[in-house]
Write a protein that holds these residues in place. Structure first.
Motif, PDB file in Angstrom:
ATOM      1  N   VAL A 106       0.869  -1.182   0.000  1.00  0.00           N
ATOM      2  CA  VAL A 106       0.000   0.000   0.000  1.00  0.00           C
ATOM      3  C   VAL A 106       0.903   1.228   0.000  1.00  0.00           C
ATOM      4  O   VAL A 106       1.722   1.408   0.903  1.00  0.00           O
ATOM      5  CB  VAL A 106      -0.902  -0.013   1.247  1.00  0.00           C
ATOM      6  N   LEU A 107       0.754   2.058  -1.031  1.00  0.00           N
ATOM      7  CA  LEU A 107       1.599   3.252  -1.163  1.00  0.00           C
ATOM      8  C   LEU A 107       0.738   4.496  -1.315  1.00  0.00           C
ATOM      9  O   LEU A 107      -0.200   4.510  -2.117  1.00  0.00           O
ATOM     10  CB  LEU A 107       2.482   3.156  -2.419  1.00  0.00           C
ATOM     11  N   ASN A 108       1.058   5.543  -0.582  1.00  0.00           N
ATOM     12  CA  ASN A 108       0.443   6.845  -0.828  1.00  0.00           C
ATOM     13  C   ASN A 108       0.958   7.412  -2.147  1.00  0.00           C
ATOM     14  O   ASN A 108       2.126   7.190  -2.515  1.00  0.00           O
ATOM     15  CB  ASN A 108       0.790   7.821   0.292  1.00  0.00           C
ATOM     16  N   TRP A 145       2.563   0.321  15.702  1.00  0.00           N
ATOM     17  CA  TRP A 145       1.896   0.444  14.398  1.00  0.00           C
ATOM     18  C   TRP A 145       2.721   1.324  13.482  1.00  0.00           C
ATOM     19  O   TRP A 145       3.567   2.092  13.923  1.00  0.00           O
ATOM     20  CB  TRP A 145       0.473   0.977  14.537  1.00  0.00           C
ATOM     21  N   VAL A 146       2.491   1.147  12.183  1.00  0.00           N
ATOM     22  CA  VAL A 146       3.199   1.935  11.170  1.00  0.00           C
ATOM     23  C   VAL A 146       2.161   2.650  10.309  1.00  0.00           C
ATOM     24  O   VAL A 146       1.059   2.156  10.075  1.00  0.00           O
ATOM     25  CB  VAL A 146       4.114   1.056  10.285  1.00  0.00           C
ATOM     26  N   ALA A 147       2.521   3.834   9.856  1.00  0.00           N
ATOM     27  CA  ALA A 147       1.585   4.681   9.124  1.00  0.00           C
ATOM     28  C   ALA A 147       1.337   4.153   7.710  1.00  0.00           C
ATOM     29  O   ALA A 147       2.200   3.520   7.094  1.00  0.00           O
ATOM     30  CB  ALA A 147       2.101   6.111   9.068  1.00  0.00           C
ATOM     31  N   GLY A 148       0.148   4.460   7.186  1.00  0.00           N
ATOM     32  CA  GLY A 148      -0.325   3.856   5.946  1.00  0.00           C
ATOM     33  C   GLY A 148       0.250   4.399   4.671  1.00  0.00           C
ATOM     34  O   GLY A 148      -0.160   3.959   3.591  1.00  0.00           O
ATOM     35  N   MET A 149       1.219   5.318   4.747  1.00  0.00           N
ATOM     36  CA  MET A 149       1.773   5.822   3.488  1.00  0.00           C
ATOM     37  C   MET A 149       2.652   4.796   2.777  1.00  0.00           C
ATOM     38  O   MET A 149       2.851   4.861   1.572  1.00  0.00           O
ATOM     39  CB  MET A 149       2.544   7.136   3.698  1.00  0.00           C
ATOM     40  N   PHE A 150       3.171   3.797   3.520  1.00  0.00           N
ATOM     41  CA  PHE A 150       3.947   2.709   2.924  1.00  0.00           C
ATOM     42  C   PHE A 150       3.835   1.496   3.838  1.00  0.00           C
ATOM     43  O   PHE A 150       4.422   1.470   4.912  1.00  0.00           O
ATOM     44  CB  PHE A 150       5.411   3.115   2.766  1.00  0.00           C
ATOM     45  N   MET A 151       3.059   0.508   3.409  1.00  0.00           N
ATOM     46  CA  MET A 151       2.872  -0.719   4.180  1.00  0.00           C
ATOM     47  C   MET A 151       3.035  -1.905   3.228  1.00  0.00           C
ATOM     48  O   MET A 151       2.272  -2.046   2.271  1.00  0.00           O
ATOM     49  CB  MET A 151       1.478  -0.761   4.815  1.00  0.00           C
TER      50      MET A 151
END
Length: 240
Positions: free
Chosen positions: A76-78, A152-158
């Protein structure tokens, strides 16, 4: 496979897709056009473009993209991420070595400052403190630690292991925007999965921070905070 959702980021998306298609690890790219906008992405058999009749939320868009993908990993990439180097060989190696369901790189602002993309689970006090600029809730690596396990890690790069993303049921589409990333990490830890971060891989994020300037985005943010606490209040996993 890589999922990108565009909503007015045309030139950023074009640059990001072009850089992704140069990488041998990327076998599939799904670009979701959440609102009508011109995109010049070229022709590549690995590229799919989805046009939404109506705008969807973050989770719904990426869940739909996952259902189009047939690859062992799902990223998932922003659209406002820029790649300085190829992050995937190292992140895939970390995923294999640690058994993590989800791996993320170090995220920097364009000026070089590290963003707060690895964090502790929010509490009422931490959310209030952040609103007043008193704390960010960063979960940092210990000295000398290259790979660590943030809450947790932010959704800009998962970067997900595809089977684990499916086991989790993807993102909770009850969040329209914001906190989907916190929620899926909480559910991963609860199911015995690991969330890992790797500090020797870096990407650039030109954050827009819309919730700080736009009332509609602020309402979405507050609604997501409320839903998150309703789901997880007093039931968060303890991360060693």
């Amino acid at each position: 496979a890589v999922s990108i959702v565009s909503h007015g980021h045309g030139s950023m998306v074009e640059r990001l897709v072009a850089s992704l298609l140069e990488l041998p690890e990327v076998r599939q790219v799904v670009v979701t056009r959440n609102i009508p906008e011109p995109l010049s992405l070229g022709n590549d058999a690995r590229l799919s473009v989805v046009d939404n009749a109506l705008p969807k939320g973050f989770g719904a868009n990426h869940n739909a993209a996952y259902r189009l993908c047939g690859q062992p990993t799902f990223c998932v990439l922003n659209p406002d991420i820029a790649l300085t180097t190829n992050p995937f060989p190292r992140l895939l190696a970390v995923m294999t070595d640690t058994g993590a369901a989800l791996v993320a790189p170090l995220v920097r602002e364009p000026g070089g400052r590290a963003e707060d993309s690895t964090r502790y689970f929010p509490t009422v006090l931490s959310v209030a403190a952040k609103m007043f600029g008193a704390a960010e809730g960063r979960h940092l690596a210990a000295d000398g630690q290259v790979v660590f396990y943030p809450e947790w890690v932010a959704g800009m790069f998962m970067l997900f292991r595809g089977l684990d993303f499916r086991r989790l049921g993807g993102f909770d589409e009850g969040f329209f925007l914001y906190y989907e990333d916190v929620d899926i990490c909480a559910r991963a830890w609860k199911q015995g999965m690991k969330v890992a971060a790797c500090t020797d891989v870096e990407v650039i994020h030109a954050a827009r921070r819309d919730s700080r300037r736009n009332l509609r985005y602020l309402r979405w943010h507050l609604a997501s905070v409320a839903r998150y606490f309703w789901k997880h209040w007093g039931r968060l996993p303890r991360i060693a």
